[in-house]
Design a protein around this motif. Structure first.
Motif, mmCIF file in Angstrom:
data_model
loop_
_atom_site.group_PDB
_atom_site.id
_atom_site.type_symbol
_atom_site.label_atom_id
_atom_site.label_comp_id
_atom_site.label_asym_id
_atom_site.label_seq_id
_atom_site.Cartn_x
_atom_site.Cartn_y
_atom_site.Cartn_z
ATOM 1 N N PRO A 1 0.838 -1.207 0.000
ATOM 2 C CA PRO A 1 0.000 0.000 0.000
ATOM 3 C C PRO A 1 0.877 1.263 0.000
ATOM 4 O O PRO A 1 1.943 1.275 0.628
ATOM 5 N N THR A 2 0.417 2.296 -0.687
ATOM 6 C CA THR A 2 1.207 3.525 -0.830
ATOM 7 C C THR A 2 1.660 4.079 0.525
ATOM 8 O O THR A 2 2.807 4.479 0.694
ATOM 9 N N ALA A 3 0.758 4.049 1.495
ATOM 10 C CA ALA A 3 1.068 4.659 2.793
ATOM 11 C C ALA A 3 2.200 3.933 3.517
ATOM 12 O O ALA A 3 2.834 4.500 4.412
ATOM 13 N N ARG A 4 2.463 2.694 3.141
ATOM 14 C CA ARG A 4 3.521 1.959 3.861
ATOM 15 C C ARG A 4 4.876 2.067 3.165
ATOM 16 O O ARG A 4 5.867 1.543 3.674
ATOM 17 N N ILE A 5 4.894 2.723 2.018
ATOM 18 C CA ILE A 5 6.144 2.771 1.265
ATOM 19 C C ILE A 5 7.217 3.545 2.022
ATOM 20 O O ILE A 5 8.330 3.044 2.235
ATOM 21 N N GLU A 6 6.884 4.745 2.478
ATOM 22 C CA GLU A 6 7.915 5.575 3.129
ATOM 23 C C GLU A 6 8.440 4.916 4.409
ATOM 24 O O GLU A 6 9.652 4.750 4.553
ATOM 25 N N PRO A 7 7.551 4.458 5.309
ATOM 26 C CA PRO A 7 8.100 3.798 6.508
ATOM 27 C C PRO A 7 8.920 2.546 6.173
ATOM 28 O O PRO A 7 9.924 2.260 6.847
ATOM 29 N N GLY A 8 8.521 1.818 5.117
ATOM 30 C CA GLY A 8 9.280 0.620 4.721
ATOM 31 C C GLY A 8 10.662 0.989 4.220
ATOM 32 O O GLY A 8 11.668 0.363 4.585
ATOM 33 N N ILE A 9 10.715 2.016 3.344
ATOM 34 C CA ILE A 9 12.010 2.476 2.825
ATOM 35 C C ILE A 9 12.884 2.983 3.973
ATOM 36 O O ILE A 9 14.102 2.736 4.026
ATOM 37 N N ALA A 10 12.246 3.662 4.941
ATOM 38 C CA ALA A 10 12.993 4.164 6.108
ATOM 39 C C ALA A 10 13.652 3.002 6.851
ATOM 40 O O ALA A 10 14.818 3.099 7.272
ATOM 41 N N LEU A 11 12.934 1.884 6.974
ATOM 42 C CA LEU A 11 13.508 0.724 7.672
ATOM 43 C C LEU A 11 14.696 0.151 6.895
ATOM 44 O O LEU A 11 15.693 -0.268 7.489
ATOM 45 N N ILE A 12 14.578 0.123 5.555
ATOM 46 C CA ILE A 12 15.698 -0.372 4.748
ATOM 47 C C ILE A 12 16.912 0.536 4.945
ATOM 48 O O ILE A 12 18.035 0.069 5.198
ATOM 49 N N ALA A 13 16.675 1.856 4.870
ATOM 50 C CA ALA A 13 17.772 2.825 5.004
ATOM 51 C C ALA A 13 18.431 2.717 6.374
ATOM 52 O O ALA A 13 19.664 2.723 6.498
ATOM 53 N N GLU A 14 17.612 2.591 7.385
ATOM 54 C CA GLU A 14 18.130 2.510 8.756
ATOM 55 C C GLU A 14 18.989 1.252 8.930
ATOM 56 O O GLU A 14 20.068 1.302 9.526
ATOM 57 N N THR A 15 18.498 0.142 8.348
ATOM 58 C CA THR A 15 19.238 -1.116 8.475
ATOM 59 C C THR A 15 20.591 -1.020 7.764
ATOM 60 O O THR A 15 21.604 -1.530 8.242
ATOM 61 N N LEU A 16 20.572 -0.340 6.595
ATOM 62 C CA LEU A 16 21.824 -0.182 5.853
ATOM 63 C C LEU A 16 22.781 0.755 6.580
ATOM 64 O O LEU A 16 24.000 0.560 6.565
ATOM 65 N N LYS A 17 22.215 1.782 7.209
ATOM 66 C CA LYS A 17 23.052 2.780 7.896
ATOM 67 C C LYS A 17 23.806 2.135 9.058
ATOM 68 O O LYS A 17 24.962 2.437 9.298
ATOM 69 N N ASN A 18 23.107 1.251 9.761
ATOM 70 C CA ASN A 18 23.719 0.618 10.930
ATOM 71 C C ASN A 18 24.444 -0.672 10.573
ATOM 72 O O ASN A 18 24.586 -1.562 11.399
ATOM 73 N N TRP A 19 24.838 -0.804 9.273
ATOM 74 C CA TRP A 19 25.514 -2.038 8.841
ATOM 75 C C TRP A 19 26.872 -2.152 9.494
ATOM 76 O O TRP A 19 27.545 -1.142 9.605
ATOM 77 N N PRO A 20 27.372 -3.331 9.853
ATOM 78 C CA PRO A 20 26.612 -4.585 9.814
ATOM 79 C C PRO A 20 25.815 -4.725 11.092
ATOM 80 O O PRO A 20 25.917 -5.466 11.900
#
Lengths: 487, 487
Positions: free
Chosen positions: A468-487
């Protein structure tokens, strides 16, 4: 003997109306031998009270069971299991097996263990499914599909529903594909040049069997659709993997000796690149020089909501050397298993004979339902509605990706339903996918797409066809956050 | 510009309601570019008068076409082709083909030209169709099938209708097969030992691919199901044809070196012989001695209306060396394309992987509809009704055959739906079939069933699954008369 009402329970997980669930309960109990001929059923009043349902529901179920001869009604005495009800088997249970067969020896050929990734079966229970290729229930035109299916189930269509077509296809679906789908791709083809298949996967598989042998060479795009690599591995041909660039497959890199070229010019899988017209012409020329055939997988051409789709490679083919693969999996739904092959008549004759041997034909009811859905114009309305939604979601994807600083490796010039992404060196997208899954985010890691899996270690695909469109931004935020705190 | 009402015609051969045919007419004309954006439609009054239909029918069609954006309504001015209606393609038509491909060279493998006979596509227009394996519309439980299909099309079942199952099966159908179908054959199997297939043909094909190679030997019954011979020819294994006798396949005649034995113990195809219990045990022992696997095609076990079916060979199998093939083609209808394989888990794992590569899975809606039809007990009622009719028809067959002095070579001890016949020496059943076809009688000539076609020259099969009882005697009379006046 009376059946105690206490032994009767409705399965809380079962589906359907209360009446059909009660019918099912008795039919199953009789078939399994739990209730036996002559046994008296609880009165409808008692059973209704016990199950907590309306008495008329139980009466209706009993009446149906009498009609189908599971039960018999003896006036005031009530209902009994019919003497002529279907009998349970009275074979003794088989003794435990010793498994005396040496299976590793007995299996002549192995097919398990391919590169096609294992899927998440319960994907819809995830909150952020950036998953490719499933149906979004909020977009599908369920009501009109149901209408068309009903019409195809009508008495007039009885033959198309039930007949063994042997090696033939439904003439109505064939006519619609020839007259309305292919012309939009610039392709003109007669009935002897079209075969209906069980989806694009089946079309690619049939094609590989007919064209390839252990002595022939198939050229594939690298990266490419993993299931195609499994199909080619099983056919035991030589495989030449040709790296794609921002315009898709570079014709000049196709090696000498190539017999068959598999390509996705409309929308390269997975990088989303669209092959420009000049390169299409060059690809056809290169194929002619090599005396090779081209298999064009034209999936997702309908999702061209940013600009009109380019004509199919097949429409530019003057030699008859292009085999065109189309599918309704993306535009209708993948569980339908419906696609088609377009090619020269001698080729279609062989794939038709092979399909007849493998499975005979695509079920008649499915073909006729699709023919109605297409013919009544619902398909086009659906595509338009899907395109509108995908455009909105794509904008949300672009803005969220920019906002959170992710890197796009390919996003398609004309639309589609996914972005091809790339993380920084040292990221491992398998681990990324696992970490994200724990946060209810689904992505496709890159390795399975590549001939040399390590080449895909930092790539991943995120799709917007089911989220759903409304979940796109929070989902992308989770991907970005996970990548930022790699590994 | 206005579209002249005179250019609008309903296709007299089209199906569906008048409203849907009108919708379809406009949708097709817009998609094909015949009607263009902005063109004015005839008023509903004029069109209704022109087509000779009620005005409300035209209004309803126009309203639907507005809803799906093919038309737009401009108040009193009337209806127009919408500016945003789906566009026809504007590609130039492709130039004529030169067909520069050397197809005999380009085709790596040939599949056409097998022994499976070409079928009569319009069989139902023949007056005496002694044809095997098609559906009799007067016997099928069309109404309940429709109900089940509708239920499976409901919102609750959306996922089962639309999802990509990847390599999985519908859990509801799987559970029903395991809990209710297999126990009647004396078989107990878990979900990892069952695979849903596109009919028995697909089950046999998948099995042959997994078990056989160019270096292995398959033993088949002679005569046997022709499509099985095509499947084995395509797999390139060695084939040993073992002549059957009145009890089916003689185990002692299976040659040394046999790897896989294909057999039809319930009802030998085409001789209808049922294998006695002692021979089943001997066959299992012989297979163990050879260290061979057995593929049991258990087709038509449901049609046991004279005596109960023997337990399946699989139910006697202590070693796990029997692979059991079941089908709903005879008991439901062949156009459904639904069957199943039961075997040891290592075998099922490989056929599942191969099926995933070839076609992924059987369409979800078909699996779920069948699960409901079975689960609600309609299947058993249908089998009972079919059995009653087949018993009556069989009696009519027996009496007509005796009356007209034809010779039966096999008729099945427990029921079935066909007789295996034999004419006098010198008769040619291919010519017989051709002569009879000219008299509106359809029979199956014997040659395609035999490893050495000439062995079947005087045999033929006559089935009673699709012919009305009243036509049996006159049809048999025509066969007898044709044989009497031979040549």
């Amino acid at each position: 003997m009376a059946i105690p009402v206490e032994t009767i329970f409705l399965d809380p997980g079962a589906q359907g109306t209360l009446q059909s669930r009660i019918q099912q309960l008795f039919a199953e109990a009789i078939l399994s031998g739990r209730f036996r001929a002559g046994e008296k059923l609880p009165s409808s009043r008692r059973l209704a009270a016990h199950l907590g349902v309306a008495r008329i529901t139980v009466t209706a179920a009993y009446t149906e069971l009498v009609a189908s001869d599971y039960l018999t009604s003896k006036g005031r005495s009530g209902y009994f299991v019919s003497d002529t009800a279907p009998k349970p088997p009275d074979f003794p249970p088989p003794p435990p097996r010793l498994d005396a067969v040496d299976w590793p020896r007995a299996l002549g050929q192995r097919f398990s263990g391919g590169v096609t990734p294992a899927r998440v079966p319960d994907w819809s229970s995830y909150r952020y499914p950036f998953l490719y290729g499933q149906t979004d229930p909020t977009l599908f035109d369920h009501q009109n599909w149901r209408q068309c299916a009903l019409r195809a189930l009508g008495q007039r269509d009885f033959a198309s529903l039930t007949s063994d077509y042997y090696d033939r296809d439904d003439p109505e679906l064939l006519a619609f594909i020839a007259r309305h789908i292919l012309p939009r791709r610039g392709i003109s083809a007669g009935p002897e040049e079209i075969l209906v298949t069980m989806g694009a996967q089946n079309a690619l598989w049939l094609t590989a069997q007919v064209l390839l042998t252990q002595r022939r060479t198939a050229a594939i795009e690298d990266p490419c659709y993993p299931a195609l690599r499994d199909i080619l591995t099983q056919s035991r041909c030589h495989v030449a993997a040709v790296p794609v660039d921002a315009d898709g497959l570079p014709p000049e890199d196709l090696p000498e000796g190539t017999d068959v070229i598999f390509t996705t010019p409309s929308h390269q899988c997975p990088t989303t690149a669209t092959m420009p017209m000049a390169r299409r012409q060059a690809l056809l020329q290169r194929a002619a020089d090599l005396d090779a055939l081209i298999v064009e997988d034209d999936y997702e051409f309908e999702m061209s909501f940013l600009s009109p789709p380019s004509p199919a490679l097949k429409s530019l083919d003057r030699d008859g050397r292009v085999i065109h693969v189309g599918s309704f999996s993306k535009s209708l739904f993948p569980g339908l298993r419906l696609g088609y092959l377009v090619g020269a008549a001698p080729f279609i004759r062989e794939v038709r004979a092979l399909r007849a041997s493998v499975l005979r034909h695509v079920p008649g009811h499915i073909q006729r339902t699709a023919a109605y859905f297409l013919g009544l114009g619902h398909y086009d309305s659906l595509i338009r509605r899907m395109s509108d939604t995908l455009r909105t979601r794509r904008e949300a994807m672009e803005s969220a990706i920019a906002q959170h600083g992710l890197t796009v490796a390919g996003q398609g010039a004309f639309g589609g339903s996914s972005f091809w992404m790339q993380a920084t060196d040292g990221t491992d997208s398998d681990q990324l996918a696992a970490k994200l899954r724990a946060k209810s985010v689904l992505i496709d890691p890159g390795r399975p797409f590549f001939f040399t899996p390590q080449d895909g270690a930092r790539h991943y695909r995120i799709a917007y066809s089911s989220i759903p469109t409304a979940r796109i931004e929070p989902g992308i935020a989770l991907i970005a956050e996970t990548l930022k705190n790699w590994p």
